[in-house]
Design a protein around this motif. Sequence first.
Motif, mmCIF file in Angstrom:
data_model
loop_
_atom_site.group_PDB
_atom_site.id
_atom_site.type_symbol
_atom_site.label_atom_id
_atom_site.label_comp_id
_atom_site.label_asym_id
_atom_site.label_seq_id
_atom_site.Cartn_x
_atom_site.Cartn_y
_atom_site.Cartn_z
ATOM 1 N N LEU A 198 0.829 -1.175 -0.222
ATOM 2 C CA LEU A 198 0.009 0.013 -0.016
ATOM 3 C C LEU A 198 0.870 1.229 0.009
ATOM 4 N N ALA A 199 0.667 2.217 -1.045
ATOM 5 C CA ALA A 199 1.675 3.317 -1.269
ATOM 6 C C ALA A 199 1.025 4.446 -0.443
ATOM 7 N N LEU A 200 0.981 4.389 0.935
ATOM 8 C CA LEU A 200 0.416 5.399 1.732
ATOM 9 C C LEU A 200 1.435 5.493 2.971
ATOM 10 N N HIS A 201 1.882 6.860 3.306
ATOM 11 C CA HIS A 201 2.801 7.040 4.241
ATOM 12 C C HIS A 201 2.723 8.270 5.215
ATOM 13 N N SER A 202 2.308 8.117 6.423
ATOM 14 C CA SER A 202 2.071 9.096 7.451
ATOM 15 C C SER A 202 3.282 9.845 7.638
ATOM 16 N N TYR A 203 3.625 11.163 7.196
ATOM 17 C CA TYR A 203 4.679 11.457 7.083
ATOM 18 C C TYR A 203 4.999 12.817 8.186
ATOM 19 N N ASN A 204 3.753 13.415 8.508
ATOM 20 C CA ASN A 204 4.119 14.916 9.420
ATOM 21 C C ASN A 204 2.719 14.892 10.236
ATOM 22 N N MET A 205 3.083 15.251 11.389
ATOM 23 C CA MET A 205 1.956 15.770 12.607
ATOM 24 C C MET A 205 2.414 16.976 13.304
ATOM 25 N N ARG A 206 1.361 17.922 13.519
ATOM 26 C CA ARG A 206 1.809 19.052 14.082
ATOM 27 C C ARG A 206 0.793 19.442 15.256
ATOM 28 N N PHE A 207 1.326 19.609 16.187
ATOM 29 C CA PHE A 207 0.361 19.820 17.506
ATOM 30 C C PHE A 207 1.056 20.636 18.822
ATOM 31 N N THR A 208 0.204 21.100 19.573
ATOM 32 C CA THR A 208 0.997 21.860 20.808
ATOM 33 C C THR A 208 0.445 21.077 22.227
ATOM 34 N N LEU A 209 1.397 20.707 22.846
ATOM 35 C CA LEU A 209 1.282 19.870 24.197
ATOM 36 C C LEU A 209 1.849 20.696 25.132
ATOM 37 N N ASN A 210 1.201 20.688 26.473
ATOM 38 C CA ASN A 210 1.943 21.423 27.490
ATOM 39 C C ASN A 210 2.374 22.930 26.803
ATOM 40 N N GLY A 211 1.934 23.636 26.203
ATOM 41 C CA GLY A 211 2.684 24.954 25.865
ATOM 42 C C GLY A 211 3.765 24.670 24.888
ATOM 43 N N GLU A 212 3.861 23.605 24.332
ATOM 44 C CA GLU A 212 5.401 23.305 23.352
ATOM 45 C C GLU A 212 4.770 22.871 22.003
ATOM 46 N N THR A 213 5.093 23.452 21.111
ATOM 47 C CA THR A 213 4.670 23.025 19.539
ATOM 48 C C THR A 213 5.446 22.227 18.854
ATOM 49 N N TYR A 214 4.969 20.901 18.428
ATOM 50 C CA TYR A 214 5.747 20.070 17.927
ATOM 51 C C TYR A 214 5.559 20.028 16.218
ATOM 52 N N SER A 215 6.370 19.678 15.521
ATOM 53 C CA SER A 215 6.327 19.400 14.129
ATOM 54 C C SER A 215 7.038 18.014 13.809
ATOM 55 N N LEU A 216 6.489 16.839 13.677
ATOM 56 C CA LEU A 216 7.284 15.715 13.737
ATOM 57 C C LEU A 216 7.238 15.173 12.294
ATOM 58 N N GLU A 217 8.238 14.522 11.714
ATOM 59 C CA GLU A 217 8.232 14.257 10.389
ATOM 60 C C GLU A 217 9.004 12.790 10.338
ATOM 61 N N ALA A 218 8.393 11.999 9.612
ATOM 62 C CA ALA A 218 8.779 10.539 9.232
ATOM 63 C C ALA A 218 9.236 10.499 7.897
ATOM 64 N N PRO A 219 10.547 10.553 7.538
ATOM 65 C CA PRO A 219 11.049 10.332 6.121
ATOM 66 C C PRO A 219 10.328 9.230 5.104
ATOM 67 N N LEU A 220 10.423 9.390 3.918
ATOM 68 C CA LEU A 220 9.718 8.419 3.232
ATOM 69 C C LEU A 220 10.762 6.995 3.061
ATOM 70 N N PRO A 221 10.008 5.918 3.388
ATOM 71 C CA PRO A 221 10.947 4.507 3.331
ATOM 72 C C PRO A 221 11.664 4.675 1.968
ATOM 73 N N LYS A 222 12.889 3.646 2.056
ATOM 74 C CA LYS A 222 13.365 3.165 0.697
ATOM 75 C C LYS A 222 12.582 2.851 -0.468
ATOM 76 N N ASP A 223 11.779 2.051 -0.157
ATOM 77 C CA ASP A 223 10.879 1.537 -1.384
ATOM 78 C C ASP A 223 10.073 2.789 -2.041
#
Length: 235
Positions: A198-223
Amino acid sequence: MKLNIVFENEDFVAISKPSGTLSVPDRKQSEPSLKDFLKQKYGEIFTVHRLDKFTSGLILFAKNSGTHKQLSQLFEDRAIEKFYIGIVNGVLRPSSGTVNTPIMEHPAKDGRMLAHSKGKPSVTDYETIEAFKNYSLVQFQIHTGRTHQIRIHAQYLGQPIVCDELYGDGRGIYLSAIKKKYNLSKNQWEERPIMGRLALHSYNMRFTLNGETYSLEAPLPKDFSATLEQLRKNN
């Protein structure tokens, strides 16, 4: 299993889940899940959300009950921005837009879902990043978290996710289909797909928790990256 940790602190851990791994144990306990491996490492771990077995990429787990409650509430309040990258069959027309189509469980109750007016509200923004001859690279942002939401909405648009056995033809991407002069190597009896899941990849999430903002990213897999390289080269 080697855990691909994208980020962690004392409250939560973000993992890049490989395709083919269950997020959490299924009812039959048929195979080890990502949560099982995390429990071995951390002891107590809390499920916040899930990814389909064959969807790769970013997934969050809480390390304590307080953070679990906070993150779960953020998901429920739609306060977490969630972005996915997918390869779809064909070219989307229009190239970007919003799908606002309810989703419900399929009457057959065989694990499938269905776009239906009687379903739960489901909203997905999509934008074509690159268009190739027979495929497109698309960014999806989901504003609701229904089971198989992106897969259902891609099918609804008429261009299902590559290698989706439930909502498409299940066929992967073969080099012979995109390269003009293709021959099997001497040691090959049959061609294997360059993208066979399945050619689908969860690559980014952005949210604020306890006053701190996060932008997390998972690079594309090799395939995924290798497939895009071939699509670009042979476009």
